[in-house]
Write an enzyme that holds these catalytic residues in place. Structure first.
Site, short mmCIF file in Angstrom:
data_model
loop_
_atom_site.label_atom_id
_atom_site.label_comp_id
_atom_site.label_asym_id
_atom_site.label_seq_id
_atom_site.Cartn_x
_atom_site.Cartn_y
_atom_site.Cartn_z
CE1 TYR A 161 -3.94 2.32 0.94
CE2 TYR A 161 -2.39 3.44 2.28
CZ TYR A 161 -3.60 3.37 1.56
OH TYR A 161 -4.23 4.63 1.51
CB ALA A 194 -9.62 9.68 6.67
CB THR A 196 -13.07 5.79 6.53
OG1 THR A 196 -12.08 4.75 6.83
CG2 THR A 196 -12.52 7.04 5.80
#
Length: 257
Positions: A161, A194, A196
């Site tokens: 990632y 974040a 989420t």
């Protein structure tokens, strides 16, 4: 023109990939609020939920499902958007996946999957959108990178990632120069952790990880998806007409602490 006028996206058509996720939904909401017609792309099975949750005028919000890791599917998807709406002014390349695996345990399959979506997928979308924008005389591309592509993060480990997101940011730098004379601006936005559903689920399963994240964030909280969306909308708009090749960090000072 005033700043308010420059921020307007009235008459513009925007494509947001990964549009069903937390950040994708926030971006779509912001672009809609500024007047754009928004095409969301994500998996077919999330189409109804992704569009209904935004509660937008059906003429301003449509869903076009295609696999960003499939170059032919991307080309077809962009062609359909231009055919239906007559233009494509904005691309937000937001789709991405991640696998938490140490480097010694990282399998070939997960590495290729991450690169296929996060790097190949961004390239395919940027290339096809760029072709449409070049024919039309210009446009704005914003790719979602990550703070993970800027600095080494902790305690989680996901080398695939991180490397893919660093590649996204550098792709934007290169294309900003290559396409400058075509009036196509290309920028990246790199969020820190974040708020989420996916990240919150990780925090619920691993409270120690969430504790580490919060301790490492100078502002003492996670970033809000709306904060990421505001940065994206700014870069997509004419208010950022002089900005290209930039990686805007929306990280609450994480990277400098």
């Amino acid at each position: 023109m005033t700043l308010i006028e420059k921020l307007s996206l009235q008459g513009k058509v925007a494509l947001v990939t990964g549009g069903a996720g937390g950040i994708g939904q926030a971006i779509a909401k912001e672009l809609l609020a500024l007047g754009a017609t928004v095409v969301l792309s994500d998996r077919p099975d999330v189409a109804a939920e992704a569009t209904s949750s935004l509660d937008a005028d059906p003429s301003k919000l449509v869903f076009n499902a295609f696999n960003v890791a499939d170059s032919q599917a991307v080309a077809k998807g962009v062609e359909e958007i231009v055919s239906k709406h007559g233009r494509l002014d904005i691309l937000v390349a937001n789709a991405g996946v991640s696998y938490d695996e140490t480097t010694l345990e990282h399998t070939d399959e997960s590495w290729r999957r991450v690169m296929g979506v996060n790097l190949d997928g961004v390239f395919f979308c940027v290339r096809e959108a760029g072709r449409a924008m070049a024919k039309a005389g210009g446009g704005s591309i914003v790719a979602i990178s990550s703070i993970c592509g800027v600095t080494a993060v902790r305690p989680e480990v996901h080398i695939g990632y991180d490397v893919s997101k660093a590649g996204v940011a550098h792709m934007c730098r290169n294309l900003a120069v290559e396409w400058a004379k075509r009036n196509i601006r290309v920028n990246a936005v790199s969020p820190a952790y974040a708020e989420t559903p996916m990240l919150q689920a990780v925090g619920e399963e691993n409270p120690a990880v969430m504790k580490q994240w919060l301790e490492d964030m100078p502002i003492g909280r996670l970033m809000k998806p709306s904060e990421v969306a505001s940065a994206v909308a700014f870069l997509a708009s004419d208010a950022a007409s002089g900005i290209s090749g930039h990686n805007l960090l929306v990280d609450g000072a994480y990277s400098v602490s």
